[in-house]
Motif scaffolding. Structure first.
Motif, PDB file in Angstrom:
ATOM      1  N   VAL A   1     -25.511  26.642  -0.114  1.00 37.93           N
ATOM      2  CA  VAL A   1     -26.542  27.124   0.819  1.00 37.93           C
ATOM      3  C   VAL A   1     -27.836  27.498   0.083  1.00 37.93           C
ATOM      4  CG1 VAL A   1     -24.951  27.880   2.616  1.00 37.93           C
ATOM      5  CG2 VAL A   1     -25.539  29.467   0.771  1.00 37.93           C
ATOM      6  N   GLY A   2     -27.988  26.974  -1.123  1.00 36.90           N
ATOM      7  CA  GLY A   2     -29.240  27.173  -1.844  1.00 36.90           C
ATOM      8  C   GLY A   2     -29.461  28.572  -2.366  1.00 36.90           C
ATOM      9  N   ARG A   3     -28.398  29.305  -2.646  1.00 41.03           N
ATOM     10  CA  ARG A   3     -28.550  30.643  -3.225  1.00 41.03           C
ATOM     11  C   ARG A   3     -28.182  30.588  -4.708  1.00 41.03           C
ATOM     12  NH1 ARG A   3     -25.270  35.064  -0.219  1.00 41.03           N
ATOM     13  NH2 ARG A   3     -26.856  36.392  -1.168  1.00 41.03           N
ATOM     14  N   GLU A   4     -28.740  31.502  -5.482  1.00 43.28           N
ATOM     15  CA  GLU A   4     -28.370  31.624  -6.885  1.00 43.28           C
ATOM     16  C   GLU A   4     -27.009  32.313  -6.993  1.00 43.28           C
ATOM     17  OE1 GLU A   4     -29.885  30.614  -9.678  1.00 43.28           O
ATOM     18  OE2 GLU A   4     -31.470  29.673  -8.472  1.00 43.28           O
ATOM     19  N   GLN A   5     -26.202  31.887  -7.935  1.00 41.27           N
ATOM     20  CA  GLN A   5     -24.908  32.543  -8.137  1.00 41.27           C
ATOM     21  C   GLN A   5     -25.087  34.037  -8.420  1.00 41.27           C
ATOM     22  OE1 GLN A   5     -22.597  31.021 -11.417  1.00 41.27           O
ATOM     23  NE2 GLN A   5     -20.806  32.259 -10.885  1.00 41.27           N
ATOM     24  N   SER A   6     -26.157  34.371  -9.120  1.00 42.10           N
ATOM     25  CA  SER A   6     -26.377  35.773  -9.504  1.00 42.10           C
ATOM     26  C   SER A   6     -26.711  36.657  -8.305  1.00 42.10           C
ATOM     27  CB  SER A   6     -27.507  35.855 -10.527  1.00 42.10           C
ATOM     28  OG  SER A   6     -28.692  35.322  -9.965  1.00 42.10           O
ATOM     29  N   ALA A   7     -26.939  36.056  -7.141  1.00 40.42           N
ATOM     30  CA  ALA A   7     -27.247  36.849  -5.943  1.00 40.42           C
ATOM     31  C   ALA A   7     -25.999  37.494  -5.355  1.00 40.42           C
ATOM     32  CB  ALA A   7     -27.923  35.962  -4.891  1.00 40.42           C
ATOM     33  N   VAL A   8     -24.824  37.054  -5.810  1.00 40.37           N
ATOM     34  CA  VAL A   8     -23.570  37.583  -5.263  1.00 40.37           C
ATOM     35  C   VAL A   8     -22.762  38.233  -6.383  1.00 40.37           C
ATOM     36  CG1 VAL A   8     -21.435  37.051  -4.034  1.00 40.37           C
ATOM     37  CG2 VAL A   8     -23.536  35.820  -3.472  1.00 40.37           C
ATOM     38  N   LYS A   9     -22.534  39.524  -6.212  1.00 41.31           N
ATOM     39  CA  LYS A   9     -21.792  40.277  -7.223  1.00 41.31           C
ATOM     40  C   LYS A   9     -20.301  40.273  -6.857  1.00 41.31           C
ATOM     41  CE  LYS A   9     -21.835  44.998  -9.025  1.00 41.31           C
ATOM     42  NZ  LYS A   9     -22.695  46.137  -9.364  1.00 41.31           N
ATOM     43  N   LEU A  10     -19.463  40.258  -7.872  1.00 43.44           N
ATOM     44  CA  LEU A  10     -18.014  40.268  -7.630  1.00 43.44           C
ATOM     45  C   LEU A  10     -17.455  41.670  -7.879  1.00 43.44           C
ATOM     46  CD1 LEU A  10     -15.253  38.945  -7.143  1.00 43.44           C
ATOM     47  CD2 LEU A  10     -15.249  38.250  -9.555  1.00 43.44           C
ATOM     48  N   LEU A  11     -16.852  42.226  -6.833  1.00 45.46           N
ATOM     49  CA  LEU A  11     -16.132  43.490  -6.968  1.00 45.46           C
ATOM     50  C   LEU A  11     -14.642  43.160  -7.028  1.00 45.46           C
ATOM     51  CD1 LEU A  11     -16.368  46.655  -6.896  1.00 45.46           C
ATOM     52  CD2 LEU A  11     -15.818  46.471  -4.468  1.00 45.46           C
TER      53      LEU A  11
ATOM     54  N   GLN B   1      -7.810  33.565 -15.765  1.00 50.11           N
ATOM     55  CA  GLN B   1      -8.062  32.268 -15.111  1.00 50.11           C
ATOM     56  C   GLN B   1      -8.472  32.456 -13.657  1.00 50.11           C
ATOM     57  OE1 GLN B   1      -5.186  32.605 -17.327  1.00 50.11           O
ATOM     58  NE2 GLN B   1      -4.126  30.645 -17.030  1.00 50.11           N
ATOM     59  N   GLN B   2      -7.821  33.420 -13.009  1.00 54.06           N
ATOM     60  CA  GLN B   2      -8.140  33.609 -11.582  1.00 54.06           C
ATOM     61  C   GLN B   2      -9.562  34.146 -11.410  1.00 54.06           C
ATOM     62  OE1 GLN B   2      -3.764  33.628  -9.829  1.00 54.06           O
ATOM     63  NE2 GLN B   2      -4.564  35.695 -10.067  1.00 54.06           N
ATOM     64  N   LEU B   3      -9.977  34.989 -12.332  1.00 50.47           N
ATOM     65  CA  LEU B   3     -11.368  35.464 -12.285  1.00 50.47           C
ATOM     66  C   LEU B   3     -12.337  34.300 -12.445  1.00 50.47           C
ATOM     67  CD1 LEU B   3     -11.519  38.740 -14.406  1.00 50.47           C
ATOM     68  CD2 LEU B   3     -12.433  38.427 -12.096  1.00 50.47           C
ATOM     69  N   GLN B   4     -12.001  33.430 -13.397  1.00 51.30           N
ATOM     70  CA  GLN B   4     -12.865  32.285 -13.655  1.00 51.30           C
ATOM     71  C   GLN B   4     -12.963  31.389 -12.419  1.00 51.30           C
ATOM     72  OE1 GLN B   4     -11.433  29.988 -16.938  1.00 51.30           O
ATOM     73  NE2 GLN B   4     -13.476  29.339 -17.559  1.00 51.30           N
ATOM     74  N   GLN B   5     -11.815  31.236 -11.747  1.00 54.26           N
ATOM     75  CA  GLN B   5     -11.783  30.418 -10.537  1.00 54.26           C
ATOM     76  C   GLN B   5     -12.661  31.025  -9.443  1.00 54.26           C
ATOM     77  OE1 GLN B   5      -7.817  29.783  -8.757  1.00 54.26           O
ATOM     78  NE2 GLN B   5      -7.734  27.992 -10.096  1.00 54.26           N
ATOM     79  N   ILE B   6     -12.584  32.343  -9.300  1.00 52.00           N
ATOM     80  CA  ILE B   6     -13.406  33.015  -8.287  1.00 52.00           C
ATOM     81  C   ILE B   6     -14.892  32.835  -8.603  1.00 52.00           C
ATOM     82  CG2 ILE B   6     -14.083  35.272  -7.362  1.00 52.00           C
ATOM     83  CD1 ILE B   6     -11.521  34.386  -6.231  1.00 52.00           C
ATOM     84  N   HIS B   7     -15.251  32.983  -9.867  1.00 49.63           N
ATOM     85  CA  HIS B   7     -16.663  32.773 -10.228  1.00 49.63           C
ATOM     86  C   HIS B   7     -17.108  31.353  -9.865  1.00 49.63           C
ATOM     87  CE1 HIS B   7     -17.599  36.565 -12.050  1.00 49.63           C
ATOM     88  NE2 HIS B   7     -16.547  36.518 -12.838  1.00 49.63           N
ATOM     89  N   GLN B   8     -16.215  30.399 -10.099  1.00 48.79           N
ATOM     90  CA  GLN B   8     -16.503  29.012  -9.758  1.00 48.79           C
ATOM     91  C   GLN B   8     -16.707  28.858  -8.244  1.00 48.79           C
ATOM     92  OE1 GLN B   8     -17.034  27.061 -12.291  1.00 48.79           O
ATOM     93  NE2 GLN B   8     -17.665  25.434 -10.875  1.00 48.79           N
ATOM     94  N   GLN B   9     -15.836  29.498  -7.477  1.00 55.09           N
ATOM     95  CA  GLN B   9     -15.939  29.411  -6.005  1.00 55.09           C
ATOM     96  C   GLN B   9     -17.201  30.097  -5.498  1.00 55.09           C
ATOM     97  OE1 GLN B   9     -12.219  31.016  -4.634  1.00 55.09           O
ATOM     98  NE2 GLN B   9     -11.037  29.267  -5.366  1.00 55.09           N
TER      99      GLN B   9
ATOM    100  N   CYS C   1     -23.467  33.493   4.849  1.00 51.28           N
ATOM    101  CA  CYS C   1     -24.267  34.347   5.743  1.00 51.28           C
ATOM    102  C   CYS C   1     -25.034  35.437   5.004  1.00 51.28           C
ATOM    103  CB  CYS C   1     -23.379  34.965   6.813  1.00 51.28           C
ATOM    104  SG  CYS C   1     -22.555  33.762   7.856  1.00 51.28           S
ATOM    105  N   GLY C   2     -25.067  35.405   3.678  1.00 46.03           N
ATOM    106  CA  GLY C   2     -25.954  36.335   2.974  1.00 46.03           C
ATOM    107  C   GLY C   2     -25.297  37.497   2.262  1.00 46.03           C
ATOM    108  N   SER C   3     -23.983  37.486   2.140  1.00 45.01           N
ATOM    109  CA  SER C   3     -23.331  38.559   1.381  1.00 45.01           C
ATOM    110  C   SER C   3     -23.924  38.665  -0.021  1.00 45.01           C
ATOM    111  CB  SER C   3     -21.823  38.262   1.272  1.00 45.01           C
ATOM    112  OG  SER C   3     -21.224  39.146   0.326  1.00 45.01           O
ATOM    113  N   THR C   4     -24.084  39.902  -0.508  1.00 47.97           N
ATOM    114  CA  THR C   4     -24.513  40.084  -1.902  1.00 47.97           C
ATOM    115  C   THR C   4     -23.398  40.680  -2.748  1.00 47.97           C
ATOM    116  OG1 THR C   4     -25.354  42.350  -1.732  1.00 47.97           O
ATOM    117  CG2 THR C   4     -26.856  40.574  -1.083  1.00 47.97           C
ATOM    118  N   MET C   5     -22.263  40.996  -2.106  1.00 44.87           N
ATOM    119  CA  MET C   5     -21.127  41.529  -2.870  1.00 44.87           C
ATOM    120  C   MET C   5     -19.831  41.155  -2.159  1.00 44.87           C
ATOM    121  SD  MET C   5     -20.149  45.442  -3.954  1.00 44.87           S
ATOM    122  CE  MET C   5     -21.693  45.800  -4.755  1.00 44.87           C
ATOM    123  N   VAL C   6     -18.994  40.382  -2.848  1.00 42.77           N
ATOM    124  CA  VAL C   6     -17.686  40.068  -2.274  1.00 42.77           C
ATOM    125  C   VAL C   6     -16.640  40.958  -2.934  1.00 42.77           C
ATOM    126  CG1 VAL C   6     -18.197  37.726  -1.509  1.00 42.77           C
ATOM    127  CG2 VAL C   6     -17.455  38.099  -3.864  1.00 42.77           C
ATOM    128  N   ARG C   7     -15.688  41.414  -2.138  1.00 42.78           N
ATOM    129  CA  ARG C   7     -14.653  42.341  -2.620  1.00 42.78           C
ATOM    130  C   ARG C   7     -13.325  41.576  -2.649  1.00 42.78           C
ATOM    131  NH1 ARG C   7     -16.775  44.676   2.109  1.00 42.78           N
ATOM    132  NH2 ARG C   7     -14.727  44.214   2.947  1.00 42.78           N
TER     133      ARG C   7
END
Ligand SMILES: *Cc1c(COP(=O)(O)O)cnc(C)c1O
Length: 234
Positions: free
Chosen positions: A22-32, A6-14, A215-221
């Motif tokens: 900010v007009g970015r595609e969700q796929s532009a940000v990878k989750l680590l 559930q927490q993973l799902q919530q993070i994907h939602q966030q 601000c343009g992150s492509t990977m959140v940890r």
């Protein structure tokens, strides 16, 4: 009690909301998923819920989890995100897919020598000391290009971009100012190395993910928001 899925799902939602704001595609940000101090069982639960990329801070702990997964035919993508001493480079070169905390040419040389030519090159990020704290790891922005050009000549490393761990603050304006400085550096790096595959700006953790994405992150940890708080006493 376990609510990792559930927490993973919530993070994907966030992530999705922060991107769309900010007009970015969700796929532009990878989750680590940062799994340091957490048992391999938690990693397997997250993997069963679709998570593939995991981050570890301590070499020995990370290698044990990687070996376990290899022995059980669980194929994941492993990122080393902790400080690395030169006597531990061999394990990182042998076991990890990414090394996010590169800050010295000497470490880059060792990783390059120790990476098997039969494996894909080790993906690396240069860690920037963006909050200019003398106690924190990472290089000064002015040292970025010389180190990047050095790495570009190492055949078994592939420079993919930048990483930063800013000084924690609840001040959103301050968070954004720092992350936007990172974005500017990232663009400078892309311009300076037009033939390199500079596509990764690793920034944003549980408490500052939204600002980082803005601000343009492509990977959140993300650690705590997926796996819960860490117990370092164990
Ligand atoms: C621990 C850690 C994280 C995750 O932090 P959380 O606040 O738990 O999301 C991210 N990046 C690095 C480098 C870390 O050491």
């Amino acid at each position: 009690m376990n609510n990792i899925p559930q927490q993973l799902q919530q993070i994907h939602q966030q992530i999705k909301q922060a991107c769309h704001a900010v007009g970015r595609e969700q796929s532009a940000v990878k989750l680590l998923a940062v799994s340091k101090t957490k048992p391999v069982e938690d990693i397997l639960i997250a993997h069963a819920a679709g998570q593939v990329a995991f981050g570890e801070n301590y070499v020995q702990e990370g290698v044990e989890k990687i070996q376990y997964c290899q022995q059980h035919d669980v194929s994941l993508e492993w990122h080393f995100i902790g400080p690395l001493q030169s006597n531990k480079t061999r394990l990182v070169a042998e076991y990890f897919d990414w090394m996010q905390t590169l800050e010295r040419a000497k470490i880059a040389d060792r990783l390059n020598e120790q990476r098997s030519p039969y494996k894909a090159p080790l993906n690396v990020l240069i860690q920037i000391n963006i909050s200019q704290e003398s106690s924190k790891s990472g290089i000064q922005p002015s040292d970025m290009l010389p180190l990047a050009k050095h790495i570009e000549n190492l055949p078994h490393l592939r420079l993919r971009g930048l990483m930063a761990i800013p000084e924690p603050t609840n001040d959103v304006a301050q968070q954004e100012q720092t992350f936007c400085q990172m974005k500017t550096l990232f663009e400078q790096l892309q311009q300076a190395l037009p033939n390199a595959q500079i596509d990764t700006l690793s920034m944003g953790m549980t408490d500052d993910m939204q600002s980082a994405i803005k601000c343009g992150s492509t990977m959140v940890r993300i650690g705590t928001a997926i796996f819960g708080t860490r117990d370092y006493a164990k």
